[in-house]
Design a protein around this motif. Structure first.
Motif, PDB file in Angstrom:
ATOM      1  N   VAL A   1       0.857  -1.183   0.000  1.00  9.51           N
ATOM      2  CA  VAL A   1       0.000   0.000   0.000  1.00  9.51           C
ATOM      3  C   VAL A   1       0.894   1.234   0.000  1.00  9.51           C
ATOM      4  O   VAL A   1       2.068   1.159   0.370  1.00  9.51           O
ATOM      5  N   VAL A   2       0.331   2.382  -0.400  1.00  8.85           N
ATOM      6  CA  VAL A   2       1.170   3.563  -0.605  1.00  8.85           C
ATOM      7  C   VAL A   2       1.138   4.540   0.556  1.00  8.85           C
ATOM      8  O   VAL A   2       1.764   5.591   0.487  1.00  8.85           O
ATOM      9  N   SER A   3       0.435   4.204   1.646  1.00  5.87           N
ATOM     10  CA  SER A   3       0.433   5.076   2.821  1.00  5.87           C
ATOM     11  C   SER A   3       0.029   4.267   4.049  1.00  5.87           C
ATOM     12  O   SER A   3      -0.591   3.200   3.941  1.00  5.87           O
ATOM     13  N   GLU A   4       0.400   4.792   5.219  1.00  3.82           N
ATOM     14  CA  GLU A   4       0.021   4.129   6.470  1.00  3.82           C
ATOM     15  C   GLU A   4      -1.495   4.114   6.636  1.00  3.82           C
ATOM     16  O   GLU A   4      -2.071   3.158   7.157  1.00  3.82           O
ATOM     17  N   ALA A   5      -2.149   5.200   6.203  1.00  7.25           N
ATOM     18  CA  ALA A   5      -3.605   5.258   6.321  1.00  7.25           C
ATOM     19  C   ALA A   5      -4.274   4.192   5.467  1.00  7.25           C
ATOM     20  O   ALA A   5      -5.289   3.612   5.861  1.00  7.25           O
ATOM     21  N   CYS A   6      -3.704   3.918   4.286  1.00  9.17           N
ATOM     22  CA  CYS A   6      -4.238   2.842   3.440  1.00  9.17           C
ATOM     23  C   CYS A   6      -4.066   1.492   4.130  1.00  9.17           C
ATOM     24  O   CYS A   6      -4.945   0.626   4.052  1.00  9.17           O
ATOM     25  N   ARG A   7      -2.925   1.307   4.777  1.00  3.69           N
ATOM     26  CA  ARG A   7      -2.712   0.044   5.480  1.00  3.69           C
ATOM     27  C   ARG A   7      -3.773  -0.138   6.567  1.00  3.69           C
ATOM     28  O   ARG A   7      -4.348  -1.227   6.708  1.00  3.69           O
ATOM     29  N   ALA A   8      -4.042   0.913   7.319  1.00  4.53           N
ATOM     30  CA  ALA A   8      -5.046   0.821   8.381  1.00  4.53           C
ATOM     31  C   ALA A   8      -6.427   0.524   7.811  1.00  4.53           C
ATOM     32  O   ALA A   8      -7.189  -0.274   8.367  1.00  4.53           O
ATOM     33  N   MET A   9      -6.753   1.176   6.680  1.00  2.24           N
ATOM     34  CA  MET A   9      -8.057   0.966   6.053  1.00  2.24           C
ATOM     35  C   MET A   9      -8.223  -0.487   5.590  1.00  2.24           C
ATOM     36  O   MET A   9      -9.260  -1.122   5.854  1.00  2.24           O
ATOM     37  N   LEU A  10      -7.194  -1.024   4.928  1.00  5.61           N
ATOM     38  CA  LEU A  10      -7.286  -2.400   4.448  1.00  5.61           C
ATOM     39  C   LEU A  10      -7.267  -3.403   5.607  1.00  5.61           C
ATOM     40  O   LEU A  10      -7.972  -4.418   5.566  1.00  5.61           O
ATOM     41  N   ALA A  11      -6.478  -3.117   6.624  1.00  3.03           N
ATOM     42  CA  ALA A  11      -6.417  -4.024   7.769  1.00  3.03           C
ATOM     43  C   ALA A  11      -7.764  -4.100   8.473  1.00  3.03           C
ATOM     44  O   ALA A  11      -8.168  -5.171   8.953  1.00  3.03           O
ATOM     45  N   GLU A  12      -8.469  -2.993   8.539  1.00  2.00           N
ATOM     46  CA  GLU A  12      -9.785  -2.983   9.168  1.00  2.00           C
ATOM     47  C   GLU A  12     -10.814  -3.720   8.316  1.00  2.00           C
ATOM     48  O   GLU A  12     -11.664  -4.439   8.831  1.00  2.00           O
TER      49      GLU A  12
ATOM     50  N   SER B   1      -5.123   8.022  -1.857  1.00  3.60           N
ATOM     51  CA  SER B   1      -4.363   7.054  -1.075  1.00  3.60           C
ATOM     52  C   SER B   1      -3.020   7.621  -0.654  1.00  3.60           C
ATOM     53  O   SER B   1      -2.509   7.340   0.429  1.00  3.60           O
ATOM     54  N   GLN B   2      -2.433   8.442  -1.529  1.00  2.00           N
ATOM     55  CA  GLN B   2      -1.154   9.084  -1.215  1.00  2.00           C
ATOM     56  C   GLN B   2      -1.194  10.577  -1.533  1.00  2.00           C
ATOM     57  O   GLN B   2      -0.800  11.405  -0.725  1.00  2.00           O
ATOM     58  N   GLY B   3      -1.690  10.933  -2.710  1.00  2.00           N
ATOM     59  CA  GLY B   3      -1.719  12.336  -3.110  1.00  2.00           C
ATOM     60  C   GLY B   3      -0.468  12.730  -3.864  1.00  2.00           C
ATOM     61  O   GLY B   3       0.182  13.738  -3.547  1.00  2.00           O
ATOM     62  N   LEU B   4      -0.116  11.940  -4.887  1.00  4.21           N
ATOM     63  CA  LEU B   4       1.129  12.163  -5.624  1.00  4.21           C
ATOM     64  C   LEU B   4       1.173  13.552  -6.263  1.00  4.21           C
ATOM     65  O   LEU B   4       2.221  14.213  -6.259  1.00  4.21           O
ATOM     66  N   VAL B   5       0.062  14.012  -6.812  1.00  8.43           N
ATOM     67  CA  VAL B   5       0.061  15.319  -7.472  1.00  8.43           C
ATOM     68  C   VAL B   5       0.312  16.437  -6.460  1.00  8.43           C
ATOM     69  O   VAL B   5       0.929  17.458  -6.794  1.00  8.43           O
ATOM     70  N   VAL B   6      -0.122  16.265  -5.231  1.00 10.66           N
ATOM     71  CA  VAL B   6       0.164  17.258  -4.188  1.00 10.66           C
ATOM     72  C   VAL B   6       1.660  17.295  -3.906  1.00 10.66           C
ATOM     73  O   VAL B   6       2.270  18.372  -3.792  1.00 10.66           O
ATOM     74  N   LEU B   7       2.279  16.119  -3.825  1.00 12.06           N
ATOM     75  CA  LEU B   7       3.724  16.048  -3.603  1.00 12.06           C
ATOM     76  C   LEU B   7       4.492  16.678  -4.761  1.00 12.06           C
ATOM     77  O   LEU B   7       5.526  17.325  -4.556  1.00 12.06           O
ATOM     78  N   GLU B   8       3.987  16.513  -5.980  1.00 11.45           N
ATOM     79  CA  GLU B   8       4.643  17.118  -7.142  1.00 11.45           C
ATOM     80  C   GLU B   8       4.557  18.636  -7.088  1.00 11.45           C
ATOM     81  O   GLU B   8       5.533  19.338  -7.395  1.00 11.45           O
TER      82      GLU B   8
END
Length: 301
Positions: free
Chosen positions: A81-92, A214-221
């Motif tokens: 997964v591409v973020s910790e929040a995604c990991r938490a969402m999938l784990a739940e 899930s990550q926000g790649l365009v924001v990072l760019e």
């Protein structure tokens, strides 16, 4: 392949295993990666002869059929997964898969982005504020909130152009919304661009109204190009944006987005503070990300 897809429809997705010889000639691999749920992961899980199977998850919400995804992902050794929040969402959502979840964010190749950003000047007018929203024009991005914010800016007498870079299924609806809000003269649809980075680099402000990232790649760019960002809260951006320090986070509403855009454009001290702290966090640099990818492929993550 059409016959195999028909068999999958009636007898389940594992029937994709019948395509193994067609796809790879039964060749053996050290590792196979399904880079997204669906057919990519079905092939990786059931139709490739490999020692290790990895599937990737990029989305900021659960958009798969539960049992089908559970079956394919369970056949894989790891789920990236591409973020910790995604990991938490999938784990739940899929607790049986929690032990397979690994976080490897998408990398941001800053030098490449900066080089591409220098290729042309997209804005003819230099005496107005240029605001940019860059994304796919689809419902979950909530560009209608940007239309509302543009309306409020115009009512306040601020001189600006809001450039929407990208295309998608709701473009006509957004054009109609802009006309209804009387901002069609300043809310400009730039369409899909093969190189969108000059639009970002030459912007005074980047606004991202999406509710699902899930990550926000365009924001990072945008941050890599030093452009201050106003971003609606979603899974990914909340992990790297510190509200009021290196960006502005808004609630998931048109009113909140309009309020924060207006605030940063009228409070010069706030704008300069955000701009001074706007840069891509080091954890997304290629050298850091490639270490994780190598560890992943070698089974050390």
């Amino acid at each position: 392949m059409r016959l195999i897809f028909l068999l999958m429809k009636f007898f389940g997705q594992k029937r994709i295993s019948l395509a193994q010889k067609l796809l790879t000639g039964n060749q053996h691999y050290d590792c196979v990666i399904g880079f997204r749920p669906g057919i990519c992961t079905q092939i990786a899980a059931f139709a490739v002869n490999a020692d290790r199977r990895i599937t990737w998850w990029h989305h900021g919400e659960i958009n798969v059929e539960h049992n089908s995804y559970l079956e394919t992902a369970d056949a894989c050794d790891q789920i990236v997964v591409v973020s910790e929040a995604c990991r938490a969402m999938l784990a739940e959502t899929f607790p049986l898969l929690a032990h397979k979840l690994t976080v490897v964010p998408n990398m941001v190749v800053i030098d490449d982005i900066r080089r591409k950003a220098e290729t042309f000047q997209p804005y003819a007018q230099s005496d107005v504020l240029h605001i940019v929203t860059l994304c796919r024009l689809s419902p979950e991005k909530h560009i209608e909130n940007a239309v509302f914010a543009a309306q409020k800016l115009k009512e306040k007498g601020i001189t600006f152009q809001w450039h929407v870079v990208g295309g998608g299924s709701i473009e006509n609806d957004l054009r109609n919304a802009a006309a209804a809000a009387n901002v069609q003269d300043v809310f400009l649809f730039e369409g899909n661009q093969p190189n969108p980075y000059p639009f970002l680099k030459n912007a005074d402000l980047f606004v991202h109204p999406s509710y699902v990232e899930s990550q926000g790649l365009v924001v990072l760019e945008a941050m890599a190009l030093g452009v201050p960002c106003v971003v609606t809260q979603s899974l990914g951006p909340c992990e790297f944006i510190e509200d009021g320090v290196n960006g502005i986070l808004t609630e998931q509403s048109p009113e909140s987005l309009a309020e924060k855009v207006l605030e940063i454009l009228t409070d010069r001290a706030l704008y300069e503070r955000i701009k001074a702290n706007t840069h891509c966090p080091e954890q997304f640099a290629p050298e850091n990300m490639m270490k994780k990818v190598e560890e992943l492929l070698e089974g050390r993550l």
